[in-house]
Design an enzyme around this catalytic site. Sequence first.
Site, PDB file in Angstrom:
ATOM      1  N   ASP A  39       3.884  24.272  -0.651  1.00  0.00           N
ATOM      2  CA  ASP A  39       5.280  24.181  -1.080  1.00  0.00           C
ATOM      3  C   ASP A  39       5.910  22.850  -0.688  1.00  0.00           C
ATOM      4  O   ASP A  39       7.094  22.780  -0.353  1.00  0.00           O
ATOM      5  CB  ASP A  39       6.091  25.348  -0.522  1.00  0.00           C
ATOM      6  CG  ASP A  39       6.084  25.408   1.008  1.00  0.00           C
ATOM      7  OD1 ASP A  39       5.278  24.685   1.633  1.00  0.00           O
ATOM      8  OD2 ASP A  39       6.874  26.195   1.569  1.00  0.00           O
ATOM      9  N   SER A  80       0.837  -1.205   0.000  1.00  0.00           N
ATOM     10  CA  SER A  80       0.000   0.000   0.000  1.00  0.00           C
ATOM     11  C   SER A  80       0.872   1.255   0.000  1.00  0.00           C
ATOM     12  O   SER A  80       1.644   1.476  -0.926  1.00  0.00           O
ATOM     13  CB  SER A  80      -0.951  -0.050   1.193  1.00  0.00           C
ATOM     14  OG  SER A  80      -1.874   1.006   1.157  1.00  0.00           O
ATOM     15  N   HIS A 108      -7.365  -5.123  -1.315  1.00  0.00           N
ATOM     16  CA  HIS A 108      -6.176  -4.348  -1.000  1.00  0.00           C
ATOM     17  C   HIS A 108      -5.271  -5.064   0.010  1.00  0.00           C
ATOM     18  O   HIS A 108      -4.068  -4.810   0.049  1.00  0.00           O
ATOM     19  CB  HIS A 108      -6.605  -2.976  -0.444  1.00  0.00           C
ATOM     20  CG  HIS A 108      -5.488  -2.020  -0.263  1.00  0.00           C
ATOM     21  ND1 HIS A 108      -4.859  -1.383  -1.319  1.00  0.00           N
ATOM     22  CD2 HIS A 108      -4.869  -1.565   0.862  1.00  0.00           C
ATOM     23  CE1 HIS A 108      -3.919  -0.583  -0.860  1.00  0.00           C
ATOM     24  NE2 HIS A 108      -3.896  -0.676   0.456  1.00  0.00           N
TER      25      HIS A 108
END
Length: 431
Positions: free
Chosen positions: A352, A143, A405
């Site tokens: 940023d 994952s 998953h």
Amino acid sequence: MQGYSFINDGCCYQNHTFEAPLNYEKPDQQQLSIFAREIRLVGDEKSNKPWLLYFQGGPGFPSPRPNGQSGWIKAALKRYRVLLLDQRGTGKSNPVTHQSIAHLDSAQQAEYLTHFRADNIVRDAENIRQRLGIKQWATLGQSYGGFCTLTYLSLFPDSLLQCYVTGGIPSIEKHIDHVYQATFKRTVQKNEAFFRQFPLAQTLCQEIATHLLEHDEFLPNGQKFTVEQFQQIGINFGVSDTFLPTYYLLETAFVDMNGTRQLSYEFLNAMLAEQAFQTNPIYAILHEPCYCQGFASQWSAHRVRQNHASFNYQAGQPFYFTGEMTFPWMFEQYKNLKPLKEAAFSLAEKNDWNPLYDSDVLSNNRVPLSCAVYADDMFVEMALSCETLSNIPNSQAWITNEYEHNGLRADGERILERLFAIGDQTAATLI
């Protein structure tokens, strides 16, 4: 530094602790303690087996604590010495909790948490590799561990022997909104599948949700329980064999108290147990920023959710669970997230963020990269994973609908053996 060691089920476990700077741009300032546990077969102390570093999913969760030789650990130990890394801020690596950073003000909390993304996790790993004197090692990323793998391949490709990824190839260039547009669609599909299998569950869910709109109910920790929190147990639909346990749980929701209907303690206690955000806040705070490169998340999942009215429950309307998404209201409702609200909101506006991936380096990749990509993955969209891999040479995807998953946890030995075979074939073509 080597620490405590012990033997269990034919394996030797060796604890290691390493020092690493909080900020690699200021290596002489605040330091972190990074914990990793080595596992090797008894008798392999002087073997020349290569090393395999494991990157756990998350963000914000520690490496597993295995109980004997089974699953992917069993497969891995046949050819590797394994190092289970507690990523910074998790497990025994200076864990980030509402308690551990309570002494910091909100601005300090936000600044501190900027150093806990994949780039610095990988720098910690590279620091450990050098400290152990390992020329090259392999990695296994589950994952979010796959996100870390692509960051490692971007920053330090020469340190890597082979890489294996299960359910964790991200989009490296698209905006986070695109990611959540895809995962919300997958979440709708999982809801439809669940309620198709258990039609009565829709009635039960509406009863619970409407009750929460009209009555105050409190979890065992004193936190008011809400519809939004109830919806979040849908995160379980992303892993295998969870539909039936979820239905059983719904059946236990109500109890009659002297003619008054209220949610049972059993149900409320189960709901609290589902809230991993309480003990692992990095997941809630950095789940969206782990996608950000030069832009702010601005609560992407919350914004995308507004385009899916079905997830905003109203009495008398169909009920839908959400998935692994995180939302701003969590920092107003969850008891242990409330002290971190201002920091979380500040990070959601941070624009940023440093790059996590280098597409130019990845486009010239020579490290065998073997990936299990799950066709029905609710958390990591298959199409985006395939798009990323199409631009990384020497990568191979095994696309399968056999697993959800959590495939590595459900059938890890088979999956890893398959990835080993794929990797060996790729490596042979590079010789």
